[in-house]
Motif scaffolding. Structure first.
Motif, PDB file in Angstrom:
ATOM      1  N   MET A 122       5.077   9.339 -33.007  1.00  0.00           N
ATOM      2  CA  MET A 122       4.866   8.817 -31.652  1.00  0.00           C
ATOM      3  C   MET A 122       3.401   8.449 -31.467  1.00  0.00           C
ATOM      4  SD  MET A 122       7.737   8.897 -29.995  1.00  0.00           S
ATOM      5  CE  MET A 122       7.219   8.863 -28.295  1.00  0.00           C
ATOM      6  N   SER A 123       3.148   7.326 -30.830  1.00  0.00           N
ATOM      7  CA  SER A 123       1.769   6.910 -30.603  1.00  0.00           C
ATOM      8  C   SER A 123       1.188   7.661 -29.412  1.00  0.00           C
ATOM      9  CB  SER A 123       1.713   5.399 -30.334  1.00  0.00           C
ATOM     10  OG  SER A 123       2.463   5.075 -29.179  1.00  0.00           O
ATOM     11  N   THR A 124      -0.134   7.791 -29.385  1.00  0.00           N
ATOM     12  CA  THR A 124      -0.810   8.454 -28.278  1.00  0.00           C
ATOM     13  C   THR A 124      -0.755   7.580 -27.038  1.00  0.00           C
ATOM     14  OG1 THR A 124      -2.308   9.501 -29.826  1.00  0.00           O
ATOM     15  CG2 THR A 124      -2.983   9.450 -27.514  1.00  0.00           C
ATOM     16  N   PRO A 125      -0.326   8.124 -25.868  1.00  0.00           N
ATOM     17  CA  PRO A 125      -0.258   7.305 -24.656  1.00  0.00           C
ATOM     18  C   PRO A 125      -1.612   6.710 -24.317  1.00  0.00           C
ATOM     19  CG  PRO A 125       0.865   9.418 -24.352  1.00  0.00           C
ATOM     20  CD  PRO A 125       0.131   9.513 -25.653  1.00  0.00           C
ATOM     21  N   VAL A 126      -1.601   5.441 -23.902  1.00  0.00           N
ATOM     22  CA  VAL A 126      -2.844   4.772 -23.515  1.00  0.00           C
ATOM     23  C   VAL A 126      -3.126   5.076 -22.056  1.00  0.00           C
ATOM     24  CG1 VAL A 126      -4.017   2.563 -23.304  1.00  0.00           C
ATOM     25  CG2 VAL A 126      -2.370   2.931 -25.147  1.00  0.00           C
ATOM     26  N   PRO A 127      -4.333   5.507 -21.702  1.00  0.00           N
ATOM     27  CA  PRO A 127      -4.614   5.829 -20.300  1.00  0.00           C
ATOM     28  C   PRO A 127      -4.492   4.603 -19.416  1.00  0.00           C
ATOM     29  CG  PRO A 127      -6.636   5.753 -21.586  1.00  0.00           C
ATOM     30  CD  PRO A 127      -5.509   5.682 -22.566  1.00  0.00           C
ATOM     31  N   SER A 128      -4.036   4.830 -18.194  1.00  0.00           N
ATOM     32  CA  SER A 128      -3.907   3.727 -17.246  1.00  0.00           C
ATOM     33  C   SER A 128      -5.209   3.539 -16.491  1.00  0.00           C
ATOM     34  CB  SER A 128      -2.774   4.016 -16.255  1.00  0.00           C
ATOM     35  OG  SER A 128      -3.155   5.072 -15.377  1.00  0.00           O
ATOM     36  N   TRP A 129      -5.272   2.443 -15.704  1.00  0.00           N
ATOM     37  CA  TRP A 129      -6.451   2.229 -14.862  1.00  0.00           C
ATOM     38  C   TRP A 129      -6.603   3.395 -13.872  1.00  0.00           C
ATOM     39  CZ3 TRP A 129      -9.195  -0.774 -17.408  1.00  0.00           C
ATOM     40  CH2 TRP A 129      -8.796  -2.033 -17.865  1.00  0.00           C
ATOM     41  N   TYR A 130      -5.470   3.941 -13.387  1.00  0.00           N
ATOM     42  CA  TYR A 130      -5.549   5.080 -12.469  1.00  0.00           C
ATOM     43  C   TYR A 130      -6.181   6.290 -13.167  1.00  0.00           C
ATOM     44  CZ  TYR A 130      -2.268   2.423  -9.557  1.00  0.00           C
ATOM     45  OH  TYR A 130      -1.677   1.454  -8.787  1.00  0.00           O
ATOM     46  N   ASP A 131      -5.761   6.539 -14.409  1.00  0.00           N
ATOM     47  CA  ASP A 131      -6.334   7.658 -15.162  1.00  0.00           C
ATOM     48  C   ASP A 131      -7.843   7.477 -15.322  1.00  0.00           C
ATOM     49  OD1 ASP A 131      -3.794   8.763 -15.534  1.00  0.00           O
ATOM     50  OD2 ASP A 131      -3.455   7.644 -17.377  1.00  0.00           O
ATOM     51  N   LEU A 132      -8.246   6.246 -15.619  1.00  0.00           N
ATOM     52  CA  LEU A 132      -9.658   5.979 -15.856  1.00  0.00           C
ATOM     53  C   LEU A 132     -10.500   6.294 -14.626  1.00  0.00           C
ATOM     54  CD1 LEU A 132     -11.581   4.812 -18.032  1.00  0.00           C
ATOM     55  CD2 LEU A 132     -11.284   2.600 -16.940  1.00  0.00           C
ATOM     56  N   LEU A 133      -9.968   5.985 -13.424  1.00  0.00           N
ATOM     57  CA  LEU A 133     -10.698   6.235 -12.186  1.00  0.00           C
ATOM     58  C   LEU A 133     -10.400   7.608 -11.598  1.00  0.00           C
ATOM     59  CD1 LEU A 133     -10.318   2.724 -10.503  1.00  0.00           C
ATOM     60  CD2 LEU A 133     -12.398   3.701 -11.481  1.00  0.00           C
ATOM     61  N   GLY A 134      -9.509   8.399 -12.244  1.00  0.00           N
ATOM     62  CA  GLY A 134      -9.183   9.721 -11.750  1.00  0.00           C
ATOM     63  C   GLY A 134      -8.380   9.689 -10.473  1.00  0.00           C
ATOM     64  N   LEU A 135      -7.449   8.728 -10.372  1.00  0.00           N
ATOM     65  CA  LEU A 135      -6.691   8.521  -9.142  1.00  0.00           C
ATOM     66  C   LEU A 135      -5.204   8.695  -9.362  1.00  0.00           C
ATOM     67  CD1 LEU A 135      -8.493   5.299  -7.866  1.00  0.00           C
ATOM     68  CD2 LEU A 135      -8.683   7.579  -6.852  1.00  0.00           C
ATOM     69  N   ASP A 136      -4.506   9.009  -8.263  1.00  0.00           N
ATOM     70  CA  ASP A 136      -3.054   9.003  -8.256  1.00  0.00           C
ATOM     71  C   ASP A 136      -2.581   7.574  -8.021  1.00  0.00           C
ATOM     72  OD1 ASP A 136      -0.522  10.927  -7.820  1.00  0.00           O
ATOM     73  OD2 ASP A 136      -0.367   9.235  -6.426  1.00  0.00           O
ATOM     74  N   PRO A 137      -1.446   7.163  -8.608  1.00  0.00           N
ATOM     75  CA  PRO A 137      -0.951   5.791  -8.395  1.00  0.00           C
ATOM     76  C   PRO A 137      -0.730   5.432  -6.935  1.00  0.00           C
ATOM     77  CG  PRO A 137       0.162   6.770 -10.271  1.00  0.00           C
ATOM     78  CD  PRO A 137      -0.648   7.867  -9.645  1.00  0.00           C
ATOM     79  N   ALA A 138      -0.611   6.442  -6.056  1.00  0.00           N
ATOM     80  CA  ALA A 138      -0.418   6.158  -4.631  1.00  0.00           C
ATOM     81  C   ALA A 138      -1.742   6.008  -3.884  1.00  0.00           C
ATOM     82  CB  ALA A 138       0.407   7.273  -3.991  1.00  0.00           C
ATOM     83  N   ALA A 139      -2.860   6.040  -4.583  1.00  0.00           N
ATOM     84  CA  ALA A 139      -4.169   5.967  -3.934  1.00  0.00           C
ATOM     85  C   ALA A 139      -4.327   4.666  -3.152  1.00  0.00           C
ATOM     86  CB  ALA A 139      -5.273   6.090  -4.982  1.00  0.00           C
ATOM     87  N   SER A 140      -5.015   4.757  -2.026  1.00  0.00           N
ATOM     88  CA  SER A 140      -5.266   3.576  -1.193  1.00  0.00           C
ATOM     89  C   SER A 140      -6.390   2.730  -1.786  1.00  0.00           C
ATOM     90  CB  SER A 140      -5.643   4.005   0.221  1.00  0.00           C
ATOM     91  OG  SER A 140      -6.910   4.657   0.207  1.00  0.00           O
ATOM     92  N   SER A 141      -6.541   1.530  -1.254  1.00  0.00           N
ATOM     93  CA  SER A 141      -7.629   0.661  -1.703  1.00  0.00           C
ATOM     94  C   SER A 141      -8.987   1.307  -1.447  1.00  0.00           C
ATOM     95  CB  SER A 141      -7.550  -0.694  -1.004  1.00  0.00           C
ATOM     96  OG  SER A 141      -6.387  -1.393  -1.399  1.00  0.00           O
ATOM     97  N   ASP A 142      -9.102   1.995  -0.309  1.00  0.00           N
ATOM     98  CA  ASP A 142     -10.364   2.682  -0.009  1.00  0.00           C
ATOM     99  C   ASP A 142     -10.638   3.775  -1.032  1.00  0.00           C
ATOM    100  OD1 ASP A 142     -10.844   1.090   2.182  1.00  0.00           O
ATOM    101  OD2 ASP A 142     -10.013   2.520   3.631  1.00  0.00           O
ATOM    102  N   ASP A 143      -9.582   4.487  -1.452  1.00  0.00           N
ATOM    103  CA  ASP A 143      -9.752   5.526  -2.467  1.00  0.00           C
ATOM    104  C   ASP A 143     -10.203   4.909  -3.788  1.00  0.00           C
ATOM    105  OD1 ASP A 143      -8.949   7.496  -0.702  1.00  0.00           O
ATOM    106  OD2 ASP A 143      -6.839   7.395  -1.317  1.00  0.00           O
TER     107      ASP A 143
END
Length: 276
Positions: A1-22
């Motif tokens: 299995m390949s290592t999961p690639v971090p998402s843009w949310y992971d990179l910024l330390g955010l939850d996918p439900a984060a607001s634009s202000d967050d």
């Protein structure tokens, strides 16, 4: 299995439900102490550009959802989604290759194939790298923008395209055609930078290149927008330079990076500063 690639949310330390202000607050906090030449700075900007654009974010979220779906056991492992956030170190400095610097020798793969690694005299480091260093100014001229702002997006892309056109002649010259080489670069420079360029070109390249018969050719690898507003933009570029001279007739390859500050002058994007 390949290592999961971090998402843009992971990179910024955010939850996918984060607001634009967050998103905006997280992006600003993470770049606050970074130098614009840091590879993480470019990747964080890319993350913010996607997540602050409603259309791009919607499409990106759909890609993440599709990627999270289970894959049939007999099926092939899916290809990585196109906009998943790259690891900053792997994006700009692949494993086994040093991070870009002013001058780099042939990469590790070339060494394994028996390619010669050149030892270059200090004053003869392709000439142009020294030229770029001589033109470097402090980071005090930099500024921060809201990424993907609709009123500067087109301007930023135009500045990036102009930087891509300019970097090749600026970082190239031919000892047999120095007047043509200089003229090719001058057309992309603001008046102030052109004065500095002419001084360094005369003192370094015109003095040494004819005797050594040096030819330097630049090739653009990739570019990205660092910062931009309506009249100024900063563009980061990776450039390969090949050099030959009367001593080394086989091309030597150097991997360099350069950051061009672009100013809009009378409707035309010109290079106002460069740093390596």
């Amino acid at each position: 299995m390949s290592t999961p690639v971090p998402s843009w949310y992971d990179l910024l330390g955010l939850d996918p439900a984060a607001s634009s202000d967050d998103v905006r607050a997280a992006w600003r906090a993470q770049i606050a102490e970074l130098d614009p030449t840091d590879r993480r700075f470019t990747v964080l900007n890319q993350a913010a550009e996607v997540l602050l654009d409603p259309d791009r974010r919607s499409g990106y979220d759909a890609e993440l959802a599709a990627r999270a779906e289970p894959v049939a056991a007999a099926g092939p492992e899916p290809e990585p989604a196109p906009e998943l956030a790259p690891d900053p170190e792997r994006e700009l400095a692949p494993e086994g290759e040093p991070a870009p610097s002013v001058v780099q020798p042939l990469d590790g793969e070339s060494r394994r194939r028996g390619a010669r690694v050149a030892v270059v005299p200090g004053w003869l480091l392709a000439g142009v790298a020294a030229l770029a260093l001589a033109l470097t100014v402090t980071a005090a001229i930099l500024w921060v923008r809201e990424p993907s702002a609709a009123d500067v997006e087109d301007d930023a892309r135009a500045a990036q395209a102009a930087a891509e056109r300019a970097v090749v002649p600026i970082l190239s010259y031919d000892a047999a055609h120095l007047d043509e080489s200089k003229a090719a670069a001058q057309q992309y420079l603001t008046g102030d930078l052109r004065k500095d360029y002419d001084k360094v070109f005369a003192g370094l390249i015109e003095t040494n290149a004819p005797a050594t018969k040096t030819v330097v050719k630049a090739t653009l690898v990739r570019s990205s927008i660092v910062r931009a507003d309506a009249d100024r933009a900063q563009v980061f570029l990776l450039v390969n330079q090949t050099r030959t001279n009367k001593k080394y007739t086989e091309p030597e390859v150097y991997k360099n990076w350069v950051t061009l500050t672009m100013d809009r002058v009378d409707g035309q994007w010109l290079v106002a500063d460069m740093a390596t």
